[in-house]
Scaffold this active site. Structure first.
Site, PDB file in Angstrom:
ATOM      1  N   HIS A 231       9.540  -8.494   5.593  1.00  0.00           N
ATOM      2  CA  HIS A 231       9.381  -9.884   5.846  1.00  0.00           C
ATOM      3  C   HIS A 231       9.654 -10.541   4.468  1.00  0.00           C
ATOM      4  O   HIS A 231       9.815 -10.043   3.648  1.00  0.00           O
ATOM      5  CB  HIS A 231       7.965 -10.258   6.180  1.00  0.00           C
ATOM      6  CG  HIS A 231       6.991  -9.767   4.973  1.00  0.00           C
ATOM      7  ND1 HIS A 231       6.252  -8.696   4.580  1.00  0.00           N
ATOM      8  CD2 HIS A 231       6.491 -10.788   4.211  1.00  0.00           C
ATOM      9  CE1 HIS A 231       5.645  -8.789   3.641  1.00  0.00           C
ATOM     10  NE2 HIS A 231       5.422 -10.062   3.116  1.00  0.00           N
ATOM     11  N   ASP A 233       8.405 -14.198   2.714  1.00  0.00           N
ATOM     12  CA  ASP A 233       7.162 -14.837   2.435  1.00  0.00           C
ATOM     13  C   ASP A 233       7.668 -16.392   2.973  1.00  0.00           C
ATOM     14  O   ASP A 233       8.704 -16.899   2.546  1.00  0.00           O
ATOM     15  CB  ASP A 233       6.328 -14.753   1.219  1.00  0.00           C
ATOM     16  CG  ASP A 233       5.894 -13.596   0.835  1.00  0.00           C
ATOM     17  OD1 ASP A 233       5.787 -12.716   1.780  1.00  0.00           O
ATOM     18  OD2 ASP A 233       5.898 -13.296  -0.290  1.00  0.00           O
ATOM     19  N   HIS A 288      10.960  -8.025   1.685  1.00  0.00           N
ATOM     20  CA  HIS A 288      10.218  -6.874   1.155  1.00  0.00           C
ATOM     21  C   HIS A 288       9.038  -6.210   1.971  1.00  0.00           C
ATOM     22  O   HIS A 288       8.860  -6.834   3.118  1.00  0.00           O
ATOM     23  CB  HIS A 288       9.641  -7.523   0.032  1.00  0.00           C
ATOM     24  CG  HIS A 288       8.613  -8.403   0.026  1.00  0.00           C
ATOM     25  ND1 HIS A 288       9.023  -9.954   0.360  1.00  0.00           N
ATOM     26  CD2 HIS A 288       7.139  -8.738   0.424  1.00  0.00           C
ATOM     27  CE1 HIS A 288       8.062 -10.437   0.457  1.00  0.00           C
ATOM     28  NE2 HIS A 288       6.738  -9.859   0.568  1.00  0.00           N
ATOM     29  N   ARG A 298      -3.936   2.251  -2.383  1.00  0.00           N
ATOM     30  CA  ARG A 298      -3.303   1.295  -3.106  1.00  0.00           C
ATOM     31  C   ARG A 298      -3.802  -0.458  -2.622  1.00  0.00           C
ATOM     32  O   ARG A 298      -4.247  -0.432  -1.514  1.00  0.00           O
ATOM     33  CB  ARG A 298      -1.678   1.256  -2.430  1.00  0.00           C
ATOM     34  CG  ARG A 298      -1.065   0.157  -3.068  1.00  0.00           C
ATOM     35  CD  ARG A 298       0.454   0.335  -2.819  1.00  0.00           C
ATOM     36  NE  ARG A 298       1.372  -0.451  -3.726  1.00  0.00           N
ATOM     37  CZ  ARG A 298       1.787  -1.801  -3.036  1.00  0.00           C
ATOM     38  NH1 ARG A 298       1.506  -2.169  -2.010  1.00  0.00           N
ATOM     39  NH2 ARG A 298       2.417  -2.636  -3.705  1.00  0.00           N
TER      40      ARG A 298
END
Ligand SMILES: O=C(O)CCC(=O)C(=O)O
Ligand SMILES: [Fe+2]
Length: 355
Positions: A231, A233, A288, A298
């Site tokens: 996507h 942002d 990204h 994570r």
């Protein structure tokens, strides 16, 4: 209520059965079908590690060349890692600790602050889940302003440290984001005092900022899972802190997906769609995604910074000429969020002028 939350009231996540994240603790030695992605169908392949040495630029914000380097990075990549920014490592450690503490809570506890389809803040799936048929191997917690109401429900007697840390973090992130924006505007030859919405001290004209905490649990079959799907942002600018566990990748045209290796204390900065609109296409939004792994939990934080709610974003006259006609029609943050909520990765095309 502000425009970001209003916008999600009108565009709630539609498949209700998919608003509750998987209980990752109780799951899973096998990846459920609901979370299995066919990576061989990927439109964009990973970069060939043998032939590609390129990496997202790393920029020390305190050196004199920072402005020029930032411009180059935003034009070529829409992204860079920033170091020497002055946000104390002790605060970042505290944020990592508090974020892990939140996601380590039992599922029933986290569900007390479940983000309902009408809401914008709280616990839930990545917002972009709506646009994919498969679910992502992650859970999130969204904060706007003070998280105290939700934090009290999560830890009735022990929420102060979480709230203090998140409050201090939001202040620091706002300061760093505005410092980066000043450098970006300067690099384009813009006089920041002429950018009305960037200078306003009036409360109703303050920027819209969202802090998103993300958790990517250890995954039994990481090669078939997706932590956060590709996507761009919606923001002007996003600052991502990814701790020490890799997973974040940026897509580079004609190259493929490239990992953004964690650097202690560094933030990944990504140009969002609204910055691309504002600077008339000079800087590009970074596509990204985040991958997961088999051994390490994570976590990441993403701070999305946008313009005040009722301001129309359109390029300043310095960035318009015969060679650079206006690319997009003026939009407010809310209008663009609505377009994104309907058209997702086609939202920019939707508002593009047909020159
Ligand atoms: O976890 C990451 O590294 C990226 C998160 C992200 O892209 C987002 O929250 O929009
Ligand atoms: Fe993102």
């Amino acid at each position: 209520m502000n425009s970001v939350s209003e916008s999600f009231k009108t565009k709630p996540i539609t498949h209700l059965k998919h608003i509750v994240p998987l209980d990752f603790k109780a799951a899973c030695n096998n990846l459920p079908d609901s979370h299995t992605w066919n990576h061989h169908d990927d439109a964009q392949p990973p970069a060939d590690p043998l032939t590609q040495q390129e990496t997202v630029p790393v920029i020390d914000i305190a050196i004199p060349q920072a402005m020029t380097l930032i411009r180059e990075a935003c034009e070529k990549w829409g992204a860079f890692q920033v170091t020497n920014h002055g946000i104390p490592i002790e605060l970042l450690d505290q944020i990592e600790l508090q974020t892990k503490r939140l996601f380590a809570l039992p599922s029933e506890q986290k569900l007390k602050v479940l983000r309902s389809p009408e809401d914008f803040t709280g616990y839930g799936l990545p917002r972009i889940s709506n646009f994919f048929s498969k679910l992502m191997w992650s859970e999130g917690f969204t904060i706007m302003g003070s998280p105290i109401d939700h934090a009290r429900q999560l830890w009735p007697n022990d929420h102060i440290d979480f709230c203090n840390a998140m409050g201090e973090y939001q202040n620091e992130l706002r300061g760093l984001t505005e410092r980066l924006l000043r450098l970006m505007f300067g690099s384009l030859g813009l006089q920041q005092q002429n950018i009305g919405w960037f200078n306003s001290e009036i409360e109703s004209k303050s920027p819209q900022a969202v802090l998103q905490l993300n958790s990517y649990p250890v995954c039994p079959e990481p090669n078939q899972a997706m932590g956060m799907a590709p996507h761009t942002d919606t923001s002007l600018l996003t600052l991502v802190y990814q701790g020490s566990v890799s997973g974040l990748q940026v897509f580079k045209e004609n190259v493929g997906w490239l990992p953004v290796e964690p650097i202690p204390g560094a933030f990944m900065v990504t140009v969002g769609d609204l910055m691309h609109i504002f600077c008339n296409g000079r800087f590009k939004p970074a596509l990204h995604r985040a991958l997961v792994n088999k051994t390490s939990h994570r976590i990441s934080t993403a701070y999305f910074y946008g313009p005040p709610k009722d301001v129309e974003i359109s390029p300043p006259s310095e960035l318009i000429d015969r060679d650079h006609p206006v690319l997009y029609r003026p939009v407010t943050f809310k209008e663009y969020l609505d377009a994104k909520g309907t058209h997702f990765d086609k939202a920019l095309e939707f508002i593009r002028h047909m020159n």
